[in-house]
Design an enzyme around this catalytic site. Sequence first.
Site, PDB file in Angstrom:
ATOM      1  N   TYR A   1       2.305 -32.490 104.811  1.00  0.00           N
ATOM      2  CA  TYR A   1       2.635 -32.511 103.382  1.00  0.00           C
ATOM      3  C   TYR A   1       3.923 -33.305 103.132  1.00  0.00           C
ATOM      4  O   TYR A   1       3.964 -34.233 102.322  1.00  0.00           O
ATOM      5  CB  TYR A   1       2.784 -31.060 102.898  1.00  0.00           C
ATOM      6  CG  TYR A   1       3.340 -30.904 101.507  1.00  0.00           C
ATOM      7  CD1 TYR A   1       2.508 -30.944 100.400  1.00  0.00           C
ATOM      8  CD2 TYR A   1       4.709 -30.702 101.304  1.00  0.00           C
ATOM      9  CE1 TYR A   1       3.013 -30.794  99.114  1.00  0.00           C
ATOM     10  CE2 TYR A   1       5.225 -30.550 100.032  1.00  0.00           C
ATOM     11  CZ  TYR A   1       4.373 -30.594  98.945  1.00  0.00           C
ATOM     12  OH  TYR A   1       4.889 -30.452  97.680  1.00  0.00           O
TER      13      TYR A   1
ATOM     14  N   ASP B   1      -6.778 -34.051  85.222  1.00  0.00           N
ATOM     15  CA  ASP B   1      -6.763 -32.988  86.235  1.00  0.00           C
ATOM     16  C   ASP B   1      -8.190 -32.805  86.744  1.00  0.00           C
ATOM     17  O   ASP B   1      -9.139 -32.897  85.967  1.00  0.00           O
ATOM     18  CB  ASP B   1      -6.258 -31.674  85.620  1.00  0.00           C
ATOM     19  CG  ASP B   1      -5.637 -30.771  86.674  1.00  0.00           C
ATOM     20  OD1 ASP B   1      -4.426 -30.479  86.580  1.00  0.00           O
ATOM     21  OD2 ASP B   1      -6.362 -30.354  87.615  1.00  0.00           O
TER      22      ASP B   1
ATOM     23  N   ALA C   1      -0.302 -34.719  90.286  1.00  0.00           N
ATOM     24  CA  ALA C   1      -1.502 -34.256  90.989  1.00  0.00           C
ATOM     25  C   ALA C   1      -1.245 -34.310  92.495  1.00  0.00           C
ATOM     26  O   ALA C   1      -0.752 -35.315  93.001  1.00  0.00           O
ATOM     27  CB  ALA C   1      -2.693 -35.149  90.644  1.00  0.00           C
ATOM     28  N   ALA C   2      -1.576 -33.225  93.195  1.00  0.00           N
ATOM     29  CA  ALA C   2      -1.261 -33.182  94.626  1.00  0.00           C
ATOM     30  C   ALA C   2      -2.004 -32.052  95.313  1.00  0.00           C
ATOM     31  O   ALA C   2      -2.512 -31.141  94.661  1.00  0.00           O
ATOM     32  CB  ALA C   2       0.246 -32.954  94.815  1.00  0.00           C
TER      33      ALA C   2
HETATM   34  C1  UD2 Z   1       9.032 -24.341  99.802  1.00  0.00           C
HETATM   35  C2  UD2 Z   1       7.789 -24.892  99.149  1.00  0.00           C
HETATM   36  C3  UD2 Z   1       6.898 -25.518 100.153  1.00  0.00           C
HETATM   37  C4  UD2 Z   1       7.643 -26.533 101.005  1.00  0.00           C
HETATM   38  C5  UD2 Z   1       8.860 -25.853 101.635  1.00  0.00           C
HETATM   39  C6  UD2 Z   1       9.693 -26.854 102.399  1.00  0.00           C
HETATM   40  C7  UD2 Z   1       7.256 -23.488  97.231  1.00  0.00           C
HETATM   41  C8  UD2 Z   1       6.338 -22.455  96.689  1.00  0.00           C
HETATM   42  N1  UD2 Z   1       7.052 -23.824  98.513  1.00  0.00           N
HETATM   43  O1  UD2 Z   1       8.677 -23.287 100.653  1.00  0.00           O
HETATM   44  O2  UD2 Z   1       5.847 -26.152  99.481  1.00  0.00           O
HETATM   45  O3  UD2 Z   1       8.035 -27.611 100.196  1.00  0.00           O
HETATM   46  O4  UD2 Z   1       9.680 -25.316 100.594  1.00  0.00           O
HETATM   47  O5  UD2 Z   1      10.774 -26.236 102.973  1.00  0.00           O
HETATM   48  O6  UD2 Z   1       8.110 -24.022  96.544  1.00  0.00           O
HETATM   49  N2  UD2 Z   1       8.818 -14.942 101.254  1.00  0.00           N
HETATM   50  C9  UD2 Z   1       8.871 -13.571 101.385  1.00  0.00           C
HETATM   51  N3  UD2 Z   1       7.859 -12.823 100.883  1.00  0.00           N
HETATM   52  C10 UD2 Z   1       6.768 -13.373 100.262  1.00  0.00           C
HETATM   53  C11 UD2 Z   1       6.712 -14.788 100.128  1.00  0.00           C
HETATM   54  C12 UD2 Z   1       7.761 -15.541 100.641  1.00  0.00           C
HETATM   55  O7  UD2 Z   1       9.834 -13.037 101.953  1.00  0.00           O
HETATM   56  O8  UD2 Z   1       5.883 -12.617  99.821  1.00  0.00           O
HETATM   57  C13 UD2 Z   1       9.952 -15.748 101.758  1.00  0.00           C
HETATM   58  C14 UD2 Z   1       9.564 -16.899 102.644  1.00  0.00           C
HETATM   59  O9  UD2 Z   1       9.383 -16.508 103.974  1.00  0.00           O
HETATM   60  C15 UD2 Z   1      10.761 -17.837 102.447  1.00  0.00           C
HETATM   61  C16 UD2 Z   1      11.184 -17.570 100.997  1.00  0.00           C
HETATM   62  O10 UD2 Z   1      10.601 -16.320 100.641  1.00  0.00           O
HETATM   63  O11 UD2 Z   1      11.808 -17.466 103.308  1.00  0.00           O
HETATM   64  C17 UD2 Z   1      10.699 -18.627 100.033  1.00  0.00           C
HETATM   65  O12 UD2 Z   1       9.305 -18.817 100.248  1.00  0.00           O
HETATM   66  P1  UD2 Z   1       8.396 -19.799  99.362  1.00  0.00           P
HETATM   67  O13 UD2 Z   1       7.060 -19.811  99.999  1.00  0.00           O
HETATM   68  O14 UD2 Z   1       8.498 -19.431  97.925  1.00  0.00           O
HETATM   69  O15 UD2 Z   1       9.122 -21.195  99.476  1.00  0.00           O
HETATM   70  P2  UD2 Z   1       9.626 -22.054 100.736  1.00  0.00           P
HETATM   71  O16 UD2 Z   1      11.041 -22.398 100.435  1.00  0.00           O
HETATM   72  O17 UD2 Z   1       9.372 -21.374 102.020  1.00  0.00           O
END
Ligand code: UD2
Length: 311
Positions: free
Chosen positions: A148, A33, A81-82
């Site tokens: 990404y 890491d 790692a990413a």
């Molecule tokens: C996931 C992945 C991202 C990418 C994406 C592809 C994670 C953390 N992120 O994003 O890397 O692969 O999928 O589609 O796994 N939200 C709220 N309040 C907050 C934070 C988030 O409402 O404080 C909502 C957000 O707008 C979304 C949902 O929660 O509708 C999930 O958000 P996320 O950032 O955990 O994950 P996601 O699915 O958007």
Amino acid sequence: MTPVFLVTGAAGFIGSHSVEWLLRHGWRVVGVDNLRTGRLDNLADARSSPNFTLVIADAGDETAMRPLFQQHRFTGMLHLAALVSVPESFREPELNYRLNLATADTLARLCLEFECKRLVFASSAAVYGANAALPNRESALPQPLSPYAAAKLAAEVMLLGYAASYGLEAVCLRYFNVYGPRQDPGSPYSGVLSIFTDRFQRGLPVTVYGDGEQTRDFISVRDVAEYNGQALTRQDVVVGRYNVCTGHAISLKQVLAIYRELFPNAPPTEFASGRIGDIRHSLGDPALLREMLQFSAQTEFAQGLRELNAG
Ligand code: UD2
């Protein structure tokens, strides 16, 4: 001699749980890491094991990695790692290319050179984009919508190409929304459950972007570590790409109802407009990996969320 496995991104959220899984199952592990987003704290337990060695290095640095391959003759590698932030991949496409694509290629070539047969690669459900039919199946045409996702998909293609060309046992795992202990809540784009847990525990209001009806396929990091470990160590693994998911969709409103039981005195939820580029529904079909490993995710969501908030 006990086989040795290499885990890149070992100090990260998924990495540290995967290292622990391997150690628990009696394997020896070398973790690499660069601590760019990983944290030494995450490896506190692992580092007390005589079977674990930590190397602080960039997994894409061929000069640093070559001696490790030479010395340990790894049986397999779990490449986690990413650059993990989608917004950062927009801001820094070159860095995204290096960390999410070029590094995978460098490591795959080292695997071929040093006869490290198995390479398990951390891909993402992001490769599906917004329009693939639900639940997402591996046969769907990928439509990356971010640098990404594009790099993750390109790395899959490289690795599967090496599998066909040279016999590398490449297993690409497309993680859906992973949650659990040690997920960093530090940025607005951190996993929603890490943010919610952090804020509920501190008595602060949480913000829902949009109407809260959006759904996700949340999978516990314990199950992800189990999938990673099995994909890395089992003999009977078939080269390919696989969803790592539960097959169950949960809305943010349902998620909040569970939090409200756990934190009855929490301040009211705040609502803000939906995020640009947000996907409304995300759901994976776990059948392919289940058939290959004869294993399904074990952690029921409400239980996983309770454990996260208790710990
Ligand atoms: C996931 C992945 C991202 C990418 C994406 C592809 C994670 C953390 N992120 O994003 O890397 O692969 O999928 O589609 O796994 N939200 C709220 N309040 C907050 C934070 C988030 O409402 O404080 C909502 C957000 O707008 C979304 C949902 O929660 O509708 C999930 O958000 P996320 O950032 O955990 O994950 P996601 O699915 O958007």
